[in-house]
Structure formats: C-alpha cells, structure tokens
Design a protein around this motif. Structure first.
Motif, PDB file in Angstrom:
ATOM      1  N   PRO A 137       0.812  -1.222   0.000  1.00 39.97           N
ATOM      2  CA  PRO A 137       0.000   0.000   0.000  1.00 39.97           C
ATOM      3  C   PRO A 137       0.849   1.277   0.000  1.00 39.97           C
ATOM      4  N   LEU A 138       1.963   1.260   0.749  1.00 36.58           N
ATOM      5  CA  LEU A 138       2.837   2.431   0.756  1.00 36.58           C
ATOM      6  C   LEU A 138       3.509   2.595  -0.600  1.00 36.58           C
ATOM      7  N   ALA A 139       3.982   1.505  -1.176  1.00 36.38           N
ATOM      8  CA  ALA A 139       4.615   1.582  -2.495  1.00 36.38           C
ATOM      9  C   ALA A 139       3.645   2.122  -3.534  1.00 36.38           C
ATOM     10  N   THR A 140       2.404   1.665  -3.476  1.00 38.21           N
ATOM     11  CA  THR A 140       1.392   2.145  -4.424  1.00 38.21           C
ATOM     12  C   THR A 140       1.179   3.637  -4.266  1.00 38.21           C
TER      13      THR A 140
ATOM     14  N   GLN B  84      14.081  -6.569  -6.041  1.00 32.97           N
ATOM     15  CA  GLN B  84      12.626  -6.571  -5.893  1.00 32.97           C
ATOM     16  C   GLN B  84      11.962  -5.788  -7.009  1.00 32.97           C
ATOM     17  N   PRO B  85      11.710  -6.414  -8.152  1.00 29.76           N
ATOM     18  CA  PRO B  85      10.962  -5.718  -9.201  1.00 29.76           C
ATOM     19  C   PRO B  85       9.503  -5.547  -8.783  1.00 29.76           C
ATOM     20  N   TYR B  86       8.958  -4.372  -9.023  1.00 31.61           N
ATOM     21  CA  TYR B  86       7.597  -4.080  -8.575  1.00 31.61           C
ATOM     22  C   TYR B  86       6.536  -4.511  -9.569  1.00 31.61           C
ATOM     23  N   GLY B  87       6.904  -4.614 -10.840  1.00 34.49           N
ATOM     24  CA  GLY B  87       5.904  -4.920 -11.845  1.00 34.49           C
ATOM     25  C   GLY B  87       5.277  -3.651 -12.392  1.00 34.49           C
ATOM     26  N   CYS B  88       4.555  -3.816 -13.480  1.00 37.67           N
ATOM     27  CA  CYS B  88       4.004  -2.657 -14.186  1.00 37.67           C
ATOM     28  C   CYS B  88       2.901  -1.957 -13.403  1.00 37.67           C
TER      29      CYS B  88
ATOM     30  N   VAL C 121      14.022   2.163 -15.612  1.00 40.07           N
ATOM     31  CA  VAL C 121      13.019   1.708 -14.647  1.00 40.07           C
ATOM     32  C   VAL C 121      12.199   0.568 -15.248  1.00 40.07           C
ATOM     33  N   ALA C 122      11.824   0.707 -16.526  1.00 40.25           N
ATOM     34  CA  ALA C 122      11.039  -0.338 -17.187  1.00 40.25           C
ATOM     35  C   ALA C 122      11.823  -1.658 -17.248  1.00 40.25           C
ATOM     36  N   ALA C 123      13.101  -1.574 -17.576  1.00 34.05           N
ATOM     37  CA  ALA C 123      13.918  -2.786 -17.690  1.00 34.05           C
ATOM     38  C   ALA C 123      14.022  -3.512 -16.350  1.00 34.05           C
ATOM     39  N   GLN C 124      14.060  -2.747 -15.263  1.00 34.92           N
ATOM     40  CA  GLN C 124      14.231  -3.365 -13.952  1.00 34.92           C
ATOM     41  C   GLN C 124      12.922  -3.826 -13.327  1.00 34.92           C
ATOM     42  N   HIS C 125      11.857  -3.028 -13.532  1.00 39.74           N
ATOM     43  CA  HIS C 125      10.616  -3.311 -12.812  1.00 39.74           C
ATOM     44  C   HIS C 125       9.452  -3.751 -13.688  1.00 39.74           C
ATOM     45  N   CYS C 126       9.509  -3.460 -14.954  1.00 38.35           N
ATOM     46  CA  CYS C 126       8.382  -3.767 -15.834  1.00 38.35           C
ATOM     47  C   CYS C 126       8.876  -4.196 -17.215  1.00 38.35           C
TER      48      CYS C 126
END
Length: 245
Positions: A180-183, A212-216, A238-243
């Motif tokens: 929830p905090l990350a969102t 820890q990739p967060y996803g799209c 950022v996209a390459a790492q998390h999405c």
C-alpha cells in the motif's frame, strides 16, 4: 516530554492552511456578519464560528501575521476544543513566531487525534527525522499519504526522507514489504512536478531495489511520467528493472 527540535516546514504550512482558508471562507464571512449585527448571531452555529476562526488564523499565517494567527486560533480552540486541526493551527502560529516550546506542547496534544492534519503530521515526521528515528518519520509519511496523497506536505517529507541516508534505507525496506505504501508513493498521476517524478525514478533505480521488481502495476505510472517529461533513458531503465516487456 521530549524537548522540541528545530523543524523546517518549507511551504507546507502555507499550502495546507491556505487550502483550509479557501474551504472555510463562507464561515468567516458569516462570522463577520454576526459581529456587525448581533441580532444575526443565531444564524452562525458554533461549528461554523469555529471554522470561521480557523479561516482567519490560516489567512493571518499566510500574511505572516503570527500573533494574529495565534489569537484567531485560540478563538477557534475555545469554540471547538477537541478539533486536532485547530490545535495544529495554534501550534503552527506559535512555531512560526519562535515559541518552539509552546508549539511542541500544542503539537503533542494534536498528535493523538491529528492523523489527518498535514501540518501535525509534518511536524512530527520532521521531528522524528531530526532525532534519528527514520521508521517513525516514515510512519507519519504513510499517514499523511493515506489522508491526502497529493498534498505538497507529503512530497516535501518524501524528499527529506530520501535525502537522509539512514531514512532512505529504511524507506526502501518499507516499500519492499508494504505494497500500500509503495502504491501511494509511486502513483504520480496527480502531480505536475517533474522533480517529484524524477525522485521516484531515482528510488526505483536505487541498488537496494535491484532484488525486488515491482511490476508494471506499481512502476508503470513512474515510467509513463518519466517518458512524458523527456527523461526517456531513466524511463527505460526503470522499465527494464521493474516492468520488462
């Protein structure tokens, strides 16, 4: 009681309280009307009278009239003694005129019920940060983001935390374990500030986040915000790492 520390608010008090003033302007006008014509005093209920005094205090603060703000805030407190925002107003006026002890006492009382008051949250977050208690500062940031996610106060607190190395480390750990905090932190649709979007990109690219990739769903807003602001290299990173597509 712990001793007060110097707390820097930036523009948060003025931004927050000007919003309060705009919301309560009608109450202020009705309160003036009752003062000019006592026969109409019954038209102004107690709660509206308290709101009018809050508006006057907020306006006085915006005009750097700290003693006037304190006087109006005391009047508001007399009309509504249990309202945390009124206590925050009074403590803000005292802080800005240099009475740090009185302000600290006021914010101490306001803290018990002021979780939706951005000024009270800002005071205690900065206080805890200055005392080397980043987890407590982050807790206040979370409360502020829950109540008013796009307020300038939250952005200023996030920046202060990100610039303090121990607090930044604690924040990144909290972000990894508390969705929830990350969102809330990585939602940038409500801001026009390029600096705010860039800060979130910087947090997502911190080495501490590599595992820890967060996803799209969470990172996508930041990626789009960076791309829209011609920060394409950072958006791609950022996209390459998390999405990754």
């Amino acid at each position: 009681m712990s001793s007060p520390r110097t707390v820097t608010f930036g523009s948060v008090i003025f931004v927050s309280l000007l919003a309060v003033y705009a919301f309560l302007a009608l109450g202020s006008g009705m309160d003036r009307l009752s003062a000019q014509d006592p026969s109409r005093a019954s038209l102004v209920p107690e709660i509206l009278s308290a709101q009018a005094a809050q508006a006057e205090a907020a306006l006085a603060l915006a005009q750097s009239d700290y003693r006037g703000a304190e006087s109006h805030a005391i009047r508001a407190l007399q009309a509504s003694p249990r309202e945390p925002r009124v206590l925050g107003l009074l403590a803000s006026a005292q802080l800005l005129r240099g009475d740090t002890w009185a302000a600290h006492r006021g914010f101490s009382v306001a803290r018990s019920g002021g979780w939706r008051d951005p000024v009270t949250q800002s005071y205690w977050a900065n206080d805890q940060l200055s005392r080397g208690k980043p987890q407590e500062a982050i807790r206040h940031l979370e409360a502020l983001l829950r109540a008013q996610p796009y307020l300038a106060a939250g952005e200023q607190l996030l920046l202060a935390i990100a610039q303090d190395q121990s607090a930044r480390t604690a924040l990144l750990e909290r972000l990894k374990t508390h969705e929830p905090l990350a969102t809330a932190v990585f939602a940038v649709e409500g801001t026009d500030l390029s600096s705010a979007v860039a800060l979130r990109g910087e947090l997502l690219l911190d080495p501490q986040m590599e595992t820890q990739p967060y996803g799209c769903a969470i990172a996508g807003s930041v990626i789009e915000g960076l791309a829209e602001r011609q920060m394409s290299d950072r958006a791609d990173a950022v996209a390459a790492q998390h999405c990754p597509i």
